[in-house]
Motif scaffolding. Structure first.
Motif, mmCIF file in Angstrom:
data_model
loop_
_atom_site.group_PDB
_atom_site.id
_atom_site.type_symbol
_atom_site.label_atom_id
_atom_site.label_comp_id
_atom_site.label_asym_id
_atom_site.label_seq_id
_atom_site.Cartn_x
_atom_site.Cartn_y
_atom_site.Cartn_z
ATOM 1 N N ILE B 134 13.729 22.660 -35.937
ATOM 2 C CA ILE B 134 13.385 22.257 -37.312
ATOM 3 C C ILE B 134 14.363 21.193 -37.802
ATOM 4 O O ILE B 134 13.964 20.160 -38.354
ATOM 5 N N ILE B 135 15.644 21.444 -37.603
ATOM 6 C CA ILE B 135 16.670 20.503 -38.061
ATOM 7 C C ILE B 135 16.511 19.160 -37.346
ATOM 8 O O ILE B 135 16.664 18.095 -37.952
ATOM 9 N N ASN B 136 16.211 19.227 -36.072
ATOM 10 C CA ASN B 136 16.060 18.001 -35.293
ATOM 11 C C ASN B 136 14.888 17.179 -35.808
ATOM 12 O O ASN B 136 14.995 15.971 -35.985
ATOM 13 N N GLU B 137 13.782 17.861 -36.078
ATOM 14 C CA GLU B 137 12.587 17.143 -36.575
ATOM 15 C C GLU B 137 12.888 16.422 -37.875
ATOM 16 O O GLU B 137 12.379 15.352 -38.133
ATOM 17 N N ARG B 138 13.711 17.051 -38.695
ATOM 18 C CA ARG B 138 13.988 16.467 -40.024
ATOM 19 C C ARG B 138 15.161 15.502 -40.008
ATOM 20 O O ARG B 138 15.409 14.835 -41.003
ATOM 21 N N HIS B 139 15.904 15.486 -38.920
ATOM 22 C CA HIS B 139 17.148 14.699 -38.852
ATOM 23 C C HIS B 139 18.152 15.130 -39.908
ATOM 24 O O HIS B 139 18.969 14.323 -40.358
ATOM 25 N N ASN B 140 18.081 16.399 -40.299
ATOM 26 C CA ASN B 140 19.133 16.934 -41.184
ATOM 27 C C ASN B 140 20.388 17.168 -40.341
ATOM 28 O O ASN B 140 20.353 17.121 -39.113
ATOM 29 N N ARG B 141 21.493 17.437 -41.031
ATOM 30 C CA ARG B 141 22.777 17.504 -40.338
ATOM 31 C C ARG B 141 23.074 18.866 -39.755
ATOM 32 O O ARG B 141 22.730 19.896 -40.353
ATOM 33 N N ILE B 142 23.768 18.842 -38.617
ATOM 34 C CA ILE B 142 24.353 20.067 -38.073
ATOM 35 C C ILE B 142 25.815 20.071 -38.516
ATOM 36 O O ILE B 142 26.552 19.118 -38.246
ATOM 37 N N VAL B 143 26.226 21.129 -39.193
ATOM 38 C CA VAL B 143 27.619 21.267 -39.632
ATOM 39 C C VAL B 143 28.261 22.320 -38.752
ATOM 40 O O VAL B 143 27.765 23.446 -38.653
ATOM 41 N N LEU B 144 29.347 21.949 -38.117
ATOM 42 C CA LEU B 144 29.969 22.897 -37.177
ATOM 43 C C LEU B 144 31.181 23.554 -37.832
ATOM 44 O O LEU B 144 32.057 22.868 -38.362
ATOM 45 N N ALA B 145 31.205 24.860 -37.764
ATOM 46 C CA ALA B 145 32.241 25.611 -38.482
ATOM 47 C C ALA B 145 33.439 25.895 -37.576
ATOM 48 O O ALA B 145 33.298 26.334 -36.445
ATOM 49 N N ILE B 146 34.610 25.662 -38.130
ATOM 50 C CA ILE B 146 35.865 26.013 -37.480
ATOM 51 C C ILE B 146 36.836 26.324 -38.606
ATOM 52 O O ILE B 146 36.629 25.896 -39.746
ATOM 53 N N GLU B 147 37.878 27.075 -38.302
ATOM 54 C CA GLU B 147 38.802 27.525 -39.349
ATOM 55 C C GLU B 147 39.290 26.355 -40.207
ATOM 56 O O GLU B 147 39.536 25.258 -39.712
ATOM 57 N N ASN B 148 39.361 26.630 -41.504
ATOM 58 C CA ASN B 148 39.921 25.713 -42.504
ATOM 59 C C ASN B 148 39.036 24.505 -42.804
ATOM 60 O O ASN B 148 39.475 23.589 -43.497
ATOM 61 N N LYS B 149 37.826 24.521 -42.334
ATOM 62 C CA LYS B 149 36.943 23.369 -42.586
ATOM 63 C C LYS B 149 36.055 23.647 -43.799
ATOM 64 O O LYS B 149 35.491 24.739 -43.925
#
Lengths: 223, 365, 188
Positions: B134-149
């Motif tokens: 779904i995200i790919n079709e829409r070209h919405n962003r992938i947000v990657l989680a890591i500590e303190n972000k």
């Protein structure tokens, strides 16, 4: 509910295409680990020939000709394994040209009494309509079809109702046969992959649709 | 009237949970109609996404106002219905745990999806894969989680800012995850079973919320690890984003012993914080009575989304029940129960949280 | 045993979907089966009655039966040897394996709503399926009453799922798809 009177449910998957029947023998299935070794060893083989292969396991009947592939079972616990088997066979033989697939739900019901048996037919096709031309008309067979399908697929859904030809627990038997038919590809032959995806995605729908048709009929007869 | 839209200066943290191990989800109003959703769960009877149902009920414009959907970790009870939600939330970006080798991570997801796509499965992998599609079709962003972000931030007004910040996973956890992905791909053999991520809880995203003047911690399923560079110990020792104590805590890992650390209560939380949890009711039951007592010692504002019900056989046709009994088959149903713990507060005022327990939710003490 | 009507119905799939029931074919086939069965099973009242009977194309049943029975009673009715209807079915996924038992999460195939947890003895697993038993493996479990050659039996059946083995091509296809997705996704 009519399903309370269900006595026998014969599910068959019929595929039209171009086949080489001799490939799909019991030992081939066992070799691919799609059935148990012991099932292959005790298979009841009627014929293995380049034109036709016919054999049965405890739970499965197999008949394959050059242009038709049929797997069927009357044991509900094995309906999902039957589907898995079809999917697996054509995942392995993925280059097989296929043209159509039909899921046939043949259900036999023991109607408990003569009155309801009579009512079953009378509601579906009132014979009073024919009394002008026939002295004693009887219904032999009723068939309803929806074609084209109302979903995204090419094909049809058909229901046939007729008196039971199998001996059931009670003498007033009715058979309802739902044929859920899909054409694969356009006029050309299509790959087996399309059939595999279709069968995977439509399996639940097909089972539910056959149940829905049966219950709808019964609700008209027993409002 | 709890089922109404909060005003733009009112923040909301609502825990939607189920009693049986059918999952939990958190919906967060940052202010100004900006919403973030954490995880999803599903009604097993209707297959509806529960956070989506709640948002529609209170009148949120899900398509426009949901800005971020977070998948905290790879467990069925946090993912089911997520793609349904994402399908509607057209403006939302998608957040999940960072993987150092993103390509390899996708390969793992793809392999598992391909394996599972031909069998009846409502597994987390197929749900996750659908979200990616779904995200790919829409070209919405992938947000990657890591500590303190900071995963998402919004300026609600000139004086008010709200932020969603990841407390975990740690760098160490992500490095270990990378190695695990490699070995899982290598082990990927002929078997028909689904891939099982080892210790997904360690990779889960615990969240620190800055909502105007308020602070809250969402513990996800994060546990206390034996490695001080992972889990809660790492958060306690190394987090640089926690600027003050929180007044609201979503208790981690269904109130289990593994998710408990005294230092969380002493160092990260105010006295008597609003604390809520979702029980777990599968082959083992969480929280245990002892843990409930322990939490009650820390706060008198302890809430649970649903009671812990005893496990009994599913009601069936009498003839089938008789056969099951006669064959000595040991099965019991994981019953479904649902509850909502809604917490609202003024973004600018140092006031107490207004807590409503809805549907099956209850105050424990 | 396949019914005559099944055969003609299946044949209909070949005729562009129009099902034509050939009544003469039905009657003639029934007659030849009757003759064959009579010779083999003349004393077996389970299959056909021991009475001599005549086979008529048009019958006049004494009661007001709405459907036309193809022949007058006592009918030639084909016996279905074994069937298993009305089973309660689950698909299970193995969660833990113990010394003598294994646990599984069970999804009810008849009523796919809430799930169940089951504990099974290892000796309930058919010997040839033991190699398929592992954590995460899928199996079908069914419980009910089966009619096996006329004998009604209570049954509990476990069968581990068997699917086509994973091939190098499948592996490559999945990796290719992942690589494409990696390039297309809008990463942070």
């Amino acid at each position: 509910m009519l399903k309370n009177y269900l006595q026998i449910y014969n599910l068959s998957i019929v595929i039209i295409g171009d086949f080489n029947p001799v490939i799909i023998q019991p030992f081939w299935l066992a070799h691919k680990k799609l059935i148990r070794e012991q099932e292959a060893q005790t298979a009841n083989v009627e014929i293995i020939h380049q034109e036709v292969v016919r054999y049965s396991l405890d739970w499965l009947n197999v008949e394959i000709t050059k242009d038709k592939f049929t797997l069927s079972s009357k044991q509900e616990p094995f309906f999902e394994p039957l589907k898995d088997l079809v999917i697996s066979i054509f995942s392995i033989l993925s280059e097989t040209p296929l043209r159509a697939i039909g899921l046939n739900h043949l259900k036999y019901f023991s109607i408990p009494d003569k009155t309801r048996h009579y009512q079953f037919g009378n509601v579906l096709a009132p014979l009073s309509n024919f009394k002008d031309s026939f002295e004693d008309p009887r219904l032999l067979n009723l068939e309803i079809i929806e074609q084209p399908r109302k979903d995204i697929f090419n094909g049809s859904i058909r229901t046939r109702i007729y008196p039971s030809d199998l001996k059931l627990q009670l003498p007033f038997g009715v058979a309802i046969d739902v044929n859920d038919h899909y054409d694969i590809g356009s006029e050309k032959n299509s790959s087996a992959n399309e059939m595999v995806n279709l069968l995977t995605n439509q399996w639940d729908f097909s089972l539910k649709k056959s149940e829905e048709i049966v219950e709808n009929i019964w609700s008209k007869i027993n409002p | 009237m709890p089922f109404n839209l909060p005003k733009s200066n009112i923040t909301e943290i609502t825990l939607i949970g189920t009693g049986g191990g059918y999952g939990e989800s958190i919906v967060i109003h940052l202010g100004n109609n900006e919403w973030v959703i954490v995880d999803s769960c599903q009604n097993p009877n209707t297959k509806e996404s529960l956070p989506l149902l709640y948002l529609n009920k209170i009148g949120v414009n899900v398509e426009k106002d949901v800005k971020l959907v977070i998948c905290t970790h790879w467990h069925d009870d946090h993912l089911l219905g997520l793609s349904q939600l994402l399908q509607v939330a057209k403006n939302a970006n998608f957040c999940f745990t960072e993987a150092t080798d993103r390509k390899k991570f996708l390969q793992l997801v793809g392999l598992d999806y391909a394996k599972l796509s031909r069998e009846p499965s409502n597994s987390s992998t197929t749900e996750f894969s659908k979200c990616l599609e779904i995200i790919n079709e829409r070209h919405n962003r992938i947000v990657l989680a890591i500590e303190n972000k900071t995963l998402f931030g919004a300026d609600i007004s000139p004086n008010i800012r709200s932020e969603v910040i990841a407390l975990s996973p740690s760098d160490q956890t992500i490095l270990n995850f990378n190695a695990e992905i490699s070995s899982l791909i290598t082990e990927f053999g002929e078997s028909r079973k689904k891939i099982i991520i080892r210790t997904p809880n360690e990779k889960s995203i615990a969240i620190f919320l800055k909502l105007g003047v308020h602070r809250a911690i969402l513990g996800s399923d994060l546990e206390v690890s034996s490695d001080p560079n992972e889990g809660w110990t790492n958060v306690l020792d190394n987090s640089i984003v926690i600027d003050r104590k929180s007044s609201l805590f979503k208790i981690s890992h269904h109130g289990s012993e593994n998710g408990y650390h005294l230092r969380i209560w002493n160092e990260l939380l105010e006295d008597n914080p609003v604390s809520k949890l979702t029980p777990w009711n599968k082959n083992n039951r969480l929280p245990t009575a002892e843990m409930l007592q322990l939490y009650s010692n820390h706060t008198d504002k302890l809430y649970m989304t649903a009671p812990i019900v005893s496990l009994k056989p599913k009601k069936r046709d009498k003839s089938i029940e008789k056969i099951i009994t006669s064959l000595n088959c040991k099965i019991h149903e994981v019953k479904y129960a649902q509850g909502i713990i809604q917490c609202r507060n003024d973004l600018q005022a140092n006031t107490e949280w207004v807590v409503e327990t809805l549907e099956g939710a209850l105050k424990v003490n | 045993m396949e019914t005559i009507l099944d055969e003609s119905w299946l044949n209909a799939l070949n005729t562009n979907g129009s099902a034509k029931i050939d009544n003469d074919f039905i009657y003639n086939s029934l007659q030849s089966r009757v003759d064959k069965q009579k010779n083999i099973f003349i004393d077996n009242s389970d299959i056909i009655t021991s009475q001599e009977f005549s086979f008529n194309k048009v019958s006049e049943p004494q009661n007001q039966s709405f459907f036309l029975p193809a022949i007058s009673p006592p009918y030639l009715i084909l016996e279905s040897k074994s069937y298993f209807t009305g089973a309660q079915k689950w698909i299970g996924h193995v969660t833990t394996i113990n010394e003598h038992t294994f646990n599984a999460q069970l999804n009810d195939l008849n009523d796919p709503t809430t799930y169940e947890i089951g504990e099974f003895d290892l000796n309930e697993v058919p010997p040839e399926d033991m190699e398929l038993l592992s954590v995460g493996a899928a199996f079908y479990w069914s419980v009910g009453k089966a009619n096996m050659n006329g004998q009604v039996e209570k049954k509990s059946l476990i069968r581990f799922q068997r699917m086509k083995p994973w091939s190098a091509t499948d592996y490559d296809d999945a990796l290719d798809k992942a690589d494409t997705l990696f390039k297309e996704l809008n990463w942070d």
